[in-house]
Design a protein around this motif. Structure first.
Motif, mmCIF file in Angstrom:
data_model
loop_
_atom_site.group_PDB
_atom_site.id
_atom_site.type_symbol
_atom_site.label_atom_id
_atom_site.label_comp_id
_atom_site.label_asym_id
_atom_site.label_seq_id
_atom_site.Cartn_x
_atom_site.Cartn_y
_atom_site.Cartn_z
ATOM 1 N N GLU A 1 16.117 -2.281 8.976
ATOM 2 C CA GLU A 1 17.568 -2.224 9.121
ATOM 3 C C GLU A 1 18.267 -2.879 7.931
ATOM 4 O O GLU A 1 18.088 -4.074 7.678
ATOM 5 N N SER B 1 24.029 -12.856 8.521
ATOM 6 C CA SER B 1 23.005 -11.819 8.677
ATOM 7 C C SER B 1 21.607 -12.369 8.907
ATOM 8 O O SER B 1 20.661 -11.611 9.077
ATOM 9 N N THR C 1 11.482 -5.521 9.357
ATOM 10 C CA THR C 1 12.674 -4.753 9.704
ATOM 11 C C THR C 1 12.777 -3.529 8.815
ATOM 12 O O THR C 1 12.199 -3.483 7.714
ATOM 13 N N ARG D 1 16.060 -9.195 2.349
ATOM 14 C CA ARG D 1 16.845 -8.211 3.108
ATOM 15 C C ARG D 1 16.745 -6.857 2.423
ATOM 16 O O ARG D 1 16.437 -6.748 1.223
ATOM 17 N N ALA E 1 11.202 -0.218 4.394
ATOM 18 C CA ALA E 1 10.975 -1.297 5.345
ATOM 19 C C ALA E 1 10.502 -2.536 4.589
ATOM 20 O O ALA E 1 9.946 -2.442 3.491
ATOM 21 N N CYS F 1 12.498 -6.750 13.936
ATOM 22 C CA CYS F 1 13.865 -7.260 14.034
ATOM 23 C C CYS F 1 14.903 -6.167 13.797
ATOM 24 O O CYS F 1 14.727 -5.297 12.945
ATOM 25 N N THR F 2 16.003 -6.274 14.550
ATOM 26 C CA THR F 2 17.171 -5.421 14.369
ATOM 27 C C THR F 2 18.406 -6.316 14.322
ATOM 28 O O THR F 2 18.307 -7.547 14.427
ATOM 29 N N SER F 3 19.559 -5.711 14.231
ATOM 30 C CA SER F 3 20.792 -6.492 14.185
ATOM 31 C C SER F 3 20.991 -7.313 15.450
ATOM 32 O O SER F 3 21.741 -8.299 15.445
ATOM 33 N N LYS G 1 20.300 -11.004 14.824
ATOM 34 C CA LYS G 1 21.067 -11.791 13.865
ATOM 35 C C LYS G 1 21.437 -13.149 14.452
ATOM 36 O O LYS G 1 21.909 -13.245 15.581
ATOM 37 N N LEU H 1 20.173 -6.917 7.350
ATOM 38 C CA LEU H 1 19.584 -7.987 8.152
ATOM 39 C C LEU H 1 18.682 -8.825 7.253
ATOM 40 O O LEU H 1 17.783 -8.285 6.607
#
Length: 276
Positions: A117, A77, A115, A271, A141, A92-94, A97, A120
């Motif tokens: 998400e 991740s 991020t 994360r 966030a 950042c998003t997936s 990764k 992540l």
């Protein structure tokens, strides 16, 4: 080794030691950690080196796996910064990764990551410079940033806040921020040209620049970044400052100045916990 802190907990799991901020550990939807130089099983020249620039890639990769196992992160991740002491902040998003870890870097200047998400893991790097942690308990966030002296005078802390507001609707007054661990005012000497750039920030520099004669100053990066966060709208009670110095604790933490550059590199990870 004797360790005492009023804001950190030193954790050791399966021989790998890492720091966590007590304040951030009380936030239920995140996980965070800051690596140290202590890790049984590390095969790098500099123990628990997290930089692919300094050590054998396979051995550094194993350090990541050891650290992720100990601190509770999923190696798959991770997404990493690409630091060069500037102020670019990446959303950042997936899709990101693996970048900077098991995928090639695709941007050469990234000193901040944010991020919204879950799952992540953001990853940034240090060896005296100032880590900045950002958590929005309302929108859920998060952000991490690397604030060297250039990034600090470039107000990277304010740029992270602006990016989180624009991207996620974060209200600065909601943010909980943690600053450090870094080289502290006791050990961080700078010259007059560098001090001039800090004075140009228009902050209360008498609280973070202390003349010592001969054109030299002792600089408090914790206080300077605290003032930048305050100017960005973060509440005073929501800012937690490190109480350990990387140079004074060079038995635990990598310090560029303590080792005269012969060092490893530490990482911060954070994360948003995956949705169960």
């Amino acid at each position: 080794m004797t360790f005492h802190s009023d804001v950190f907990t030193l954790n050791t799991v399966d021989g790998v030691s890492f720091l966590t901020y007590d304040r951030l550990s009380r936030i239920p939807f995140i996980r965070h950690a800051f690596s140290t130089k202590l890790g049984s099983g590390s095969r790098t020249v500099h123990p628990m080196d997290m930089s692919f620039d300094h050590d054998d890639r396979e051995a550094v990769t194993e350090n990541y796996r050891l650290f992720c196992h100990a601190a509770g992160f999923d190696y798959a991740s991770l997404t990493a910064s690409s630091q060069d002491h500037h102020t670019f902040v990446r959303v950042c998003t997936s899709a990101e990764k693996g970048i900077g870890i098991y995928r090639e870097k695709d941007i050469l200047s990234v000193d901040g990551l944010v991020t919204i998400e879950p799952g992540l893991t953001l990853c940034t790097y240090y060896a005296d410079c100032t880590p900045l942690f950002f958590v929005d308990p309302v929108t859920h966030a998060i952000g991490l940033a690397h604030a060297g002296w250039r990034g600090t005078v470039g107000r990277i802390a304010a740029k992270v806040i602006d990016t989180m507001r624009e991207s996620f609707g974060t209200e600065p007054a909601d943010l909980i921020c943690a600053v450090g661990p870094n080289i502290s005012v006791c050990c961080y000497e700078i010259d007059a040209p560098c001090a001039k750039e800090f004075k140009a920030l228009g902050l209360d520099s008498d609280r973070f620049l202390f003349p010592k004669g001969g054109g030299k100053y002792m600089a408090d990066m914790l206080e300077c970044n605290r003032q930048i966060l305050l100017s960005g709208g973060v509440k005073p009670d929501n800012i937690v400052l490190s109480d350990i110095c990387t140079m004074h604790h060079s038995d635990l933490l990598w310090s560029h100045r303590a080792t005269k550059g012969d060092r490893g590199t530490m990482c911060a990870m954070m994360r948003i916990n995956p949705v169960k």
